[in-house]
Design an enzyme around this catalytic site. Structure first.
Site, PDB file in Angstrom:
ATOM      1  N   ARG A 270      40.117  46.870  77.732  1.00  0.00           N
ATOM      2  CA  ARG A 270      39.371  47.888  77.578  1.00  0.00           C
ATOM      3  C   ARG A 270      39.795  49.231  77.421  1.00  0.00           C
ATOM      4  O   ARG A 270      39.812  50.226  78.046  1.00  0.00           O
ATOM      5  CB  ARG A 270      38.405  48.065  79.010  1.00  0.00           C
ATOM      6  CG  ARG A 270      37.816  46.721  79.234  1.00  0.00           C
ATOM      7  CD  ARG A 270      37.019  47.012  80.695  1.00  0.00           C
ATOM      8  NE  ARG A 270      35.485  47.439  80.326  1.00  0.00           N
ATOM      9  CZ  ARG A 270      34.482  47.276  81.239  1.00  0.00           C
ATOM     10  NH1 ARG A 270      34.705  47.111  82.251  1.00  0.00           N
ATOM     11  NH2 ARG A 270      33.279  47.699  81.136  1.00  0.00           N
ATOM     12  N   PRO A 271      40.293  49.526  76.320  1.00  0.00           N
ATOM     13  CA  PRO A 271      41.041  50.766  75.550  1.00  0.00           C
ATOM     14  C   PRO A 271      39.809  51.808  75.353  1.00  0.00           C
ATOM     15  O   PRO A 271      38.663  51.512  75.449  1.00  0.00           O
ATOM     16  CB  PRO A 271      41.612  50.281  74.305  1.00  0.00           C
ATOM     17  CG  PRO A 271      40.852  49.235  73.832  1.00  0.00           C
ATOM     18  CD  PRO A 271      40.494  48.422  74.994  1.00  0.00           C
ATOM     19  N   MET A 272      40.226  53.083  74.970  1.00  0.00           N
ATOM     20  CA  MET A 272      39.308  53.948  74.717  1.00  0.00           C
ATOM     21  C   MET A 272      39.334  54.458  73.417  1.00  0.00           C
ATOM     22  O   MET A 272      39.045  55.813  72.944  1.00  0.00           O
ATOM     23  CB  MET A 272      39.634  55.347  75.822  1.00  0.00           C
ATOM     24  CG  MET A 272      38.712  54.899  77.097  1.00  0.00           C
ATOM     25  SD  MET A 272      38.964  56.419  78.159  1.00  0.00           S
ATOM     26  CE  MET A 272      38.025  57.402  77.286  1.00  0.00           C
ATOM     27  N   ASP A 273      39.879  53.885  72.517  1.00  0.00           N
ATOM     28  CA  ASP A 273      40.264  54.130  71.014  1.00  0.00           C
ATOM     29  C   ASP A 273      39.003  54.659  70.341  1.00  0.00           C
ATOM     30  O   ASP A 273      39.268  55.850  69.455  1.00  0.00           O
ATOM     31  CB  ASP A 273      41.172  53.093  70.457  1.00  0.00           C
ATOM     32  CG  ASP A 273      40.346  51.898  70.141  1.00  0.00           C
ATOM     33  OD1 ASP A 273      39.709  51.446  71.250  1.00  0.00           O
ATOM     34  OD2 ASP A 273      40.225  51.212  69.162  1.00  0.00           O
ATOM     35  N   LEU A 274      37.999  54.190  70.558  1.00  0.00           N
ATOM     36  CA  LEU A 274      36.647  54.429  69.863  1.00  0.00           C
ATOM     37  C   LEU A 274      36.035  55.717  70.326  1.00  0.00           C
ATOM     38  O   LEU A 274      35.549  56.494  69.647  1.00  0.00           O
ATOM     39  CB  LEU A 274      35.602  53.295  70.049  1.00  0.00           C
ATOM     40  CG  LEU A 274      35.934  51.957  69.476  1.00  0.00           C
ATOM     41  CD1 LEU A 274      35.206  50.918  69.904  1.00  0.00           C
ATOM     42  CD2 LEU A 274      36.090  52.014  68.030  1.00  0.00           C
TER      43      LEU A 274
ATOM     44  N   ASP B 203      27.044  40.923  80.627  1.00  0.00           N
ATOM     45  CA  ASP B 203      26.936  41.157  81.847  1.00  0.00           C
ATOM     46  C   ASP B 203      26.096  40.037  82.496  1.00  0.00           C
ATOM     47  O   ASP B 203      25.818  39.779  83.667  1.00  0.00           O
ATOM     48  CB  ASP B 203      26.343  42.478  82.179  1.00  0.00           C
ATOM     49  CG  ASP B 203      27.412  43.424  82.034  1.00  0.00           C
ATOM     50  OD1 ASP B 203      28.661  43.093  81.692  1.00  0.00           O
ATOM     51  OD2 ASP B 203      27.007  44.685  82.118  1.00  0.00           O
TER      52      ASP B 203
ATOM     53  N   ARG C 230      29.082  47.356  94.275  1.00  0.00           N
ATOM     54  CA  ARG C 230      28.845  48.327  93.255  1.00  0.00           C
ATOM     55  C   ARG C 230      27.781  48.201  92.353  1.00  0.00           C
ATOM     56  O   ARG C 230      27.272  49.184  91.729  1.00  0.00           O
ATOM     57  CB  ARG C 230      30.228  48.108  92.227  1.00  0.00           C
ATOM     58  CG  ARG C 230      31.526  48.200  92.911  1.00  0.00           C
ATOM     59  CD  ARG C 230      32.730  47.995  91.907  1.00  0.00           C
ATOM     60  NE  ARG C 230      32.305  48.636  90.656  1.00  0.00           N
ATOM     61  CZ  ARG C 230      32.712  48.421  89.536  1.00  0.00           C
ATOM     62  NH1 ARG C 230      33.604  47.207  89.591  1.00  0.00           N
ATOM     63  NH2 ARG C 230      32.407  48.800  88.322  1.00  0.00           N
TER      64      ARG C 230
ATOM     65  N   LYS D  16      21.913  50.498  86.834  1.00  0.00           N
ATOM     66  CA  LYS D  16      23.241  51.086  87.261  1.00  0.00           C
ATOM     67  C   LYS D  16      23.925  51.774  85.912  1.00  0.00           C
ATOM     68  O   LYS D  16      24.395  52.716  85.813  1.00  0.00           O
ATOM     69  CB  LYS D  16      24.209  50.166  87.762  1.00  0.00           C
ATOM     70  CG  LYS D  16      25.771  50.460  87.860  1.00  0.00           C
ATOM     71  CD  LYS D  16      26.428  49.302  88.193  1.00  0.00           C
ATOM     72  CE  LYS D  16      27.023  48.495  87.380  1.00  0.00           C
ATOM     73  NZ  LYS D  16      28.277  48.990  86.576  1.00  0.00           N
ATOM     74  N   ASN D  17      24.059  51.018  84.716  1.00  0.00           N
ATOM     75  CA  ASN D  17      24.919  51.501  83.902  1.00  0.00           C
ATOM     76  C   ASN D  17      24.173  52.658  83.052  1.00  0.00           C
ATOM     77  O   ASN D  17      24.697  53.601  82.527  1.00  0.00           O
ATOM     78  CB  ASN D  17      25.046  50.420  82.777  1.00  0.00           C
ATOM     79  CG  ASN D  17      25.778  49.252  83.323  1.00  0.00           C
ATOM     80  OD1 ASN D  17      26.771  49.758  84.167  1.00  0.00           O
ATOM     81  ND2 ASN D  17      26.048  47.993  82.528  1.00  0.00           N
TER      82      ASN D  17
ATOM     83  N   ILE E 299      32.778  39.515  73.931  1.00  0.00           N
ATOM     84  CA  ILE E 299      32.997  41.128  73.996  1.00  0.00           C
ATOM     85  C   ILE E 299      34.270  41.547  75.096  1.00  0.00           C
ATOM     86  O   ILE E 299      34.752  42.381  74.547  1.00  0.00           O
ATOM     87  CB  ILE E 299      31.616  41.718  75.135  1.00  0.00           C
ATOM     88  CG1 ILE E 299      30.231  41.210  74.283  1.00  0.00           C
ATOM     89  CG2 ILE E 299      31.741  43.098  75.174  1.00  0.00           C
ATOM     90  CD1 ILE E 299      30.088  41.725  72.934  1.00  0.00           C
TER      91      ILE E 299
END
Ligand code: UD1
Length: 422
Positions: free
Chosen positions: A123-127, A308, A400, A22-23, A330
């Site tokens: 779960r930010p998106m700064d990176l 996971d 999912r 999936k990933n 994580i």
């Protein structure tokens, strides 16, 4: 909403085929946006997340055709008609943010909704943002959307990530394929899904080295072309089904399984006393009915123990012969399965990022609620070993990430069925 009913009924024996990851598929699909020629993926998993990504790509103007009952995805992004990834799609699935890098690189512009909160952490998106800004993008946040643009082509740069984020690595690598000059990404994620993405990009004409190591070097090219690429085996589905015979007892062969995909997971399973063996077709896992040994587990980036698989490992350790400590490094909030496992008789004490699990002789079936994808499957695994019936409610998350879970487990002798909800 559907529920899954599991009855603990002893050892499991037989064969389970493992699907494409999936990933990996969720990052390979947006790679189609990088080229005006067709990209075809084979060995795609049949999951609702893949359908969500299909909808997102179609909303951008890509053509996505699903063939061979969903195992082949033929995509073409000849004309991009829209550069906005809408909140209604992104909020369903965080991986939608993987269109940001490719859109920016190909079209010079992208507007992508921030994903918002997620059950397992902030779960930010700064990176992602810092990496793309280093390549020359201008990014600002307006109305909950990241507005990204580049005056001209992106430019290669040296980027040293603070943390080896999987998603940020994917966005940066995809964007850098079409940048002018060389990009060196340090502290890159090393997960097998990154290696698979690079293989696909290379088949499309990208010049990339170092995938699977902490430094990835990308020499930008003017354009990418079409390709056909097989999606790598799903290591998380693989690990999940390896736990099934470990918790219920039995002997199961996982078709397509590979030890090198599993990092520290295999070692921990063996440390717990479970037999793992490579076969010509995959991996064989065997365990006599009886309790496993306790083991301490710490989640880490690849090749460490995958976050996971932490929930599934916790399910296994609830019946171990002693006390185990699981440490989650994580995500900050990834023990939501613990209270549900406790409803089944698990003895678990969560304190911050640690969970102490004291094995009990037998779990007891109970109605439980799934809170996220991996949590839901951990409850099914627990149900396989519990006395009586376990009803896992709200399995929307399960669909999912796990293709036909009840069929795959029934095929090895589990008593499991789906109960259709309204
Ligand atoms: C991917 C996987 C997910 C897996 C995770 C970790 C997909 C579609 N999802 O998620 O199943 O659990 O890797 O193996 O591939 N972070 C930041 N800033 C950022 C990005 C991430 O602080 O810009 C933090 C996150 O909040 C989290 C950690 O880094 O605490 C790991 O995130 P990341 O590796 O980015 O995971 P995803 O790509 O979201």
């Amino acid at each position: 909403m559907d529920s899954i009913l599991v009855r603990g009924n002893g050892p499991l024996n037989g064969v389970i085929p493992i699907a494409g990851a999936k990933n990996a598929c969720l990052t390979l699909m947006p790679a189609t946006l990088l080229s005006d020629e067709p990209l075809t993926l084979t060995n795609a998993p049949r999951l609702s997340d893949i359908r969500t990504m299909t909808q997102l790509l179609q909303s951008l103007g890509a053509e996505v055709t699903s063939m061979q009952s969903g195992q082949v995805l033929a995509m073409s992004s000849h004309d991009l008609t829209n550069l906005t990834a809408d909140y209604d799609i992104v909020r369903k699935m965080r991986a939608s943010n993987l269109v940001l890098g490719p859109l920016l690189a190909r079209a010079g512009q992208a507007i992508v909704s921030l994903p918002g909160g997620c059950a397992i952490g902030a779960r930010p998106m700064d990176l992602h943002i810092a990496g793309l800004e280093a390549l020359g993008a201008e990014i600002e946040l307006r109305d909950g959307y990241l507005h990204a643009r580049t005056p001209g082509r992106l430019k290669g740069a040296v980027i040293d990530q603070r943390f080896a984020s999987v998603g940020a690595t994917e966005n940066i690598v995809m964007a850098a394929t079409l940048a002018k000059g060389t990009t060196v990404l340090k502290n890159a994620a090393r997960e097998p899904e990154i290696v698979d993405l690079v293989k696909c990009l290379r088949a499309m004409g990208a010049q990339i080295e170092g995938e699977g190591t902490a430094t990835i070097t990308i020499e930008g090219v003017d354009r990418l072309h079409g390709a056909t690429h097989p999606v790598v085996t799903d290591r998380i589905e693989l690990g999940t089904y390896m736990i099934a015979p470990a918790i219920a007892g039995g002997d199961v062969e996982l078709l397509g399984g590979r030890r090198d995909l599993l990092g520290g997971f295999c070692d921990k399973l063996e440390e717990a006393g479970v037999h793992v063996e490579e076969t010509a077709r995959g991996l064989r896992v065997a365990h006599a009915t009886g309790r496993v040994q306790p083991v301490d587990v710490k989640t880490e980036v690849f090749p460490g123990f995958p976050t996971d698989l932490q929930a599934q490992m916790m399910a296994l350790l609830t019946t171990a012969h002693g006390t185990s400590v699981l440490e989650e490094t994580i995500f900050e909030n990834r023990f939501m399965h613990a209270p549900e496992l406790m409803r089944m008789g698990g003895r678990i004490d969560v304190h911050g990022g640690h969970a102490t699990v004291t094995g009990v002789e037998k779990l007891k079936g109970a109605p439980v609620m799934a809170t996220d994808l991996r949590a839901s499957v951990s409850l099914i695994l627990a149900g396989l070993a519990a006395e009586g019936e376990t009803l896992v409610r709200r399995v929307y998350h399960l669909d999912r990430g796990y293709e036909r879970v009840e069929e795959k487990l029934s095929a090895v002798g589990a008593k499991i069925e789906r109960i259709k909800g309204e």
